[in-house]
Scaffold this motif. Structure first.
Motif, PDB file in Angstrom:
ATOM      1  N   MET A   1     -10.316  11.934   3.975  1.00 46.96           N
ATOM      2  CA  MET A   1      -9.058  11.211   4.003  1.00 46.96           C
ATOM      3  C   MET A   1      -9.320   9.785   4.472  1.00 46.96           C
ATOM      4  SD  MET A   1      -5.562  11.773   6.206  1.00 46.96           S
ATOM      5  CE  MET A   1      -5.030  13.187   5.312  1.00 46.96           C
ATOM      6  N   ASN A   2      -8.702   8.832   3.782  1.00 56.34           N
ATOM      7  CA  ASN A   2      -8.822   7.433   4.154  1.00 56.34           C
ATOM      8  C   ASN A   2      -7.571   7.045   4.945  1.00 56.34           C
ATOM      9  OD1 ASN A   2      -8.610   4.552   4.106  1.00 56.34           O
ATOM     10  ND2 ASN A   2     -10.119   4.515   2.454  1.00 56.34           N
ATOM     11  N   ASN A   3      -7.754   6.867   6.243  1.00 52.76           N
ATOM     12  CA  ASN A   3      -6.614   6.567   7.115  1.00 52.76           C
ATOM     13  C   ASN A   3      -5.994   5.201   6.838  1.00 52.76           C
ATOM     14  OD1 ASN A   3      -6.660   9.041   8.411  1.00 52.76           O
ATOM     15  ND2 ASN A   3      -8.171   8.340   9.902  1.00 52.76           N
ATOM     16  N   TRP A   4      -6.802   4.254   6.324  1.00 50.84           N
ATOM     17  CA  TRP A   4      -6.249   2.944   5.970  1.00 50.84           C
ATOM     18  C   TRP A   4      -5.238   3.093   4.841  1.00 50.84           C
ATOM     19  CZ3 TRP A   4      -6.806  -0.790   9.272  1.00 50.84           C
ATOM     20  CH2 TRP A   4      -7.957  -0.881  10.057  1.00 50.84           C
ATOM     21  N   PHE A   5      -5.615   3.866   3.820  1.00 49.32           N
ATOM     22  CA  PHE A   5      -4.694   4.083   2.697  1.00 49.32           C
ATOM     23  C   PHE A   5      -3.462   4.867   3.141  1.00 49.32           C
ATOM     24  CE2 PHE A   5      -8.438   3.942  -0.506  1.00 49.32           C
ATOM     25  CZ  PHE A   5      -8.384   2.552  -0.541  1.00 49.32           C
ATOM     26  N   LEU A   6      -3.660   5.815   4.045  1.00 51.73           N
ATOM     27  CA  LEU A   6      -2.523   6.585   4.553  1.00 51.73           C
ATOM     28  C   LEU A   6      -1.542   5.648   5.273  1.00 51.73           C
ATOM     29  CD1 LEU A   6      -1.150   9.317   4.993  1.00 51.73           C
ATOM     30  CD2 LEU A   6      -2.540   9.569   7.075  1.00 51.73           C
ATOM     31  N   ALA A   7      -2.065   4.787   6.140  1.00 53.84           N
ATOM     32  CA  ALA A   7      -1.213   3.836   6.858  1.00 53.84           C
ATOM     33  C   ALA A   7      -0.541   2.868   5.885  1.00 53.84           C
ATOM     34  CB  ALA A   7      -2.032   3.075   7.897  1.00 53.84           C
ATOM     35  N   ALA A   8      -1.297   2.409   4.892  1.00 55.52           N
ATOM     36  CA  ALA A   8      -0.727   1.495   3.896  1.00 55.52           C
ATOM     37  C   ALA A   8       0.362   2.188   3.089  1.00 55.52           C
ATOM     38  CB  ALA A   8      -1.822   0.982   2.960  1.00 55.52           C
ATOM     39  N   LEU A  60       3.518   5.507  -3.116  1.00 55.75           N
ATOM     40  CA  LEU A  60       3.033   6.832  -3.519  1.00 55.75           C
ATOM     41  C   LEU A  60       1.579   6.775  -3.987  1.00 55.75           C
ATOM     42  CD1 LEU A  60       6.195   8.165  -5.384  1.00 55.75           C
ATOM     43  CD2 LEU A  60       5.381   8.766  -3.075  1.00 55.75           C
ATOM     44  N   ALA A  61       1.219   5.702  -4.695  1.00 55.40           N
ATOM     45  CA  ALA A  61      -0.180   5.548  -5.136  1.00 55.40           C
ATOM     46  C   ALA A  61      -1.112   5.446  -3.931  1.00 55.40           C
ATOM     47  CB  ALA A  61      -0.320   4.319  -6.028  1.00 55.40           C
ATOM     48  N   LEU A  62      -0.706   4.690  -2.919  1.00 61.67           N
ATOM     49  CA  LEU A  62      -1.545   4.561  -1.724  1.00 61.67           C
ATOM     50  C   LEU A  62      -1.651   5.894  -0.978  1.00 61.67           C
ATOM     51  CD1 LEU A  62      -0.344   1.054  -0.579  1.00 61.67           C
ATOM     52  CD2 LEU A  62      -2.682   1.655  -1.262  1.00 61.67           C
ATOM     53  N   LEU A  63      -0.567   6.646  -0.935  1.00 60.02           N
ATOM     54  CA  LEU A  63      -0.634   7.975  -0.305  1.00 60.02           C
ATOM     55  C   LEU A  63      -1.574   8.883  -1.087  1.00 60.02           C
ATOM     56  CD1 LEU A  63       3.100   8.521   0.701  1.00 60.02           C
ATOM     57  CD2 LEU A  63       1.161   8.021   2.211  1.00 60.02           C
ATOM     58  N   TYR A  64      -1.527   8.807  -2.400  1.00 55.44           N
ATOM     59  CA  TYR A  64      -2.459   9.586  -3.222  1.00 55.44           C
ATOM     60  C   TYR A  64      -3.897   9.151  -2.944  1.00 55.44           C
ATOM     61  CZ  TYR A  64      -5.133  11.259  -7.159  1.00 55.44           C
ATOM     62  OH  TYR A  64      -6.104  11.854  -7.927  1.00 55.44           O
ATOM     63  N   LEU A  65      -4.116   7.829  -2.891  1.00 64.44           N
ATOM     64  CA  LEU A  65      -5.468   7.329  -2.636  1.00 64.44           C
ATOM     65  C   LEU A  65      -5.999   7.787  -1.290  1.00 64.44           C
ATOM     66  CD1 LEU A  65      -5.264   3.659  -3.970  1.00 64.44           C
ATOM     67  CD2 LEU A  65      -6.299   5.644  -5.081  1.00 64.44           C
ATOM     68  N   SER A  66      -5.113   7.979  -0.324  1.00 64.71           N
ATOM     69  CA  SER A  66      -5.569   8.436   0.992  1.00 64.71           C
ATOM     70  C   SER A  66      -6.188   9.823   0.904  1.00 64.71           C
ATOM     71  CB  SER A  66      -4.419   8.425   2.003  1.00 64.71           C
ATOM     72  OG  SER A  66      -3.518   9.485   1.783  1.00 64.71           O
ATOM     73  N   GLN A  67      -5.769  10.609  -0.069  1.00 65.34           N
ATOM     74  CA  GLN A  67      -6.305  11.958  -0.258  1.00 65.34           C
ATOM     75  C   GLN A  67      -7.464  11.984  -1.253  1.00 65.34           C
ATOM     76  OE1 GLN A  67      -5.112  14.468   1.703  1.00 65.34           O
ATOM     77  NE2 GLN A  67      -3.922  12.785   2.578  1.00 65.34           N
ATOM     78  N   ALA A  68      -7.588  10.947  -2.078  1.00 65.59           N
ATOM     79  CA  ALA A  68      -8.581  10.921  -3.151  1.00 65.59           C
ATOM     80  C   ALA A  68      -9.767  10.038  -2.802  1.00 65.59           C
ATOM     81  CB  ALA A  68      -7.919  10.433  -4.440  1.00 65.59           C
ATOM     82  N   ASP A  69     -10.074   9.928  -1.532  1.00 63.30           N
ATOM     83  CA  ASP A  69     -11.155   9.065  -1.080  1.00 63.30           C
ATOM     84  C   ASP A  69     -12.452   9.438  -1.792  1.00 63.30           C
ATOM     85  OD1 ASP A  69     -12.122   6.972   0.444  1.00 63.30           O
ATOM     86  OD2 ASP A  69     -12.759   8.285   2.070  1.00 63.30           O
ATOM     87  N   GLY A  70     -13.116   8.440  -2.328  1.00 65.18           N
ATOM     88  CA  GLY A  70     -14.381   8.677  -3.011  1.00 65.18           C
ATOM     89  C   GLY A  70     -14.237   8.908  -4.501  1.00 65.18           C
ATOM     90  N   THR A  71     -13.019   9.105  -4.989  1.00 64.44           N
ATOM     91  CA  THR A  71     -12.796   9.273  -6.419  1.00 64.44           C
ATOM     92  C   THR A  71     -13.050   7.938  -7.113  1.00 64.44           C
ATOM     93  OG1 THR A  71     -11.116  10.941  -5.971  1.00 64.44           O
ATOM     94  CG2 THR A  71     -11.078   9.933  -8.151  1.00 64.44           C
TER      95      THR A  71
END
Length: 126
Positions: A1-8, A60-71
């Motif tokens: 999980m990318n916490n930066w993307f989650l916060a964003a 929503l895209a940033l929340l998705y990216l927080s879960q898709a770290d490394g994709t």
């Protein structure tokens, strides 16, 4: 999980909510009640809705990216979202600074909400 993307993402969804609720009350209602000609009034109303959708989808895209770290492509999407939030913030800053208002940075404070999303998304992408 990318916490930066989650916060964003959380921040961007919050910005979208503020835009929809506050903008509807403070901007859209007065616009629709104004004496402006119907065509420009409806175009501005449609643009407000377009921005509402853009802000929500970006969050929503940033929340998705927080879960898709490394994709593959994650960084590119994050940089795109960061760039367009910088562009939104810059638009508000340019407009408010060009009017000649006293204390201009607080007259159109939307940039204060937009810039943190850009910084958090960029931090996640870096």
């Amino acid at each position: 999980m990318n916490n930066w993307f989650l916060a964003a993402g959380i921040t961007a969804v919050g910005v979208a909510a503020v835009h929809v609720i506050g903008g509807g009350r403070d901007v859209v209602r007065p616009l629709l009640a104004s004496g402006l000609a119907d065509e420009p009034k409806r175009v501005l109303h449609a643009v407000w809705h377009m921005v509402s959708v853009d802000l929500a989808l970006s969050g929503l895209a940033l929340l998705y990216l927080s879960q898709a770290d490394g994709t593959p492509g994650t960084g590119l999407v994050a940089w795109f979202v960061a760039a367009h939030f910088v562009a939104y913030a810059a638009a508000f800053l340019v407009v408010t600074l060009s009017v000649g208002w006293p204390r201009p940075l607080l007259r159109l404070p939307q940039w204060i909400l937009l810039l943190p999303v850009a910084m958090l998304a960029a931090a996640g992408a870096a």
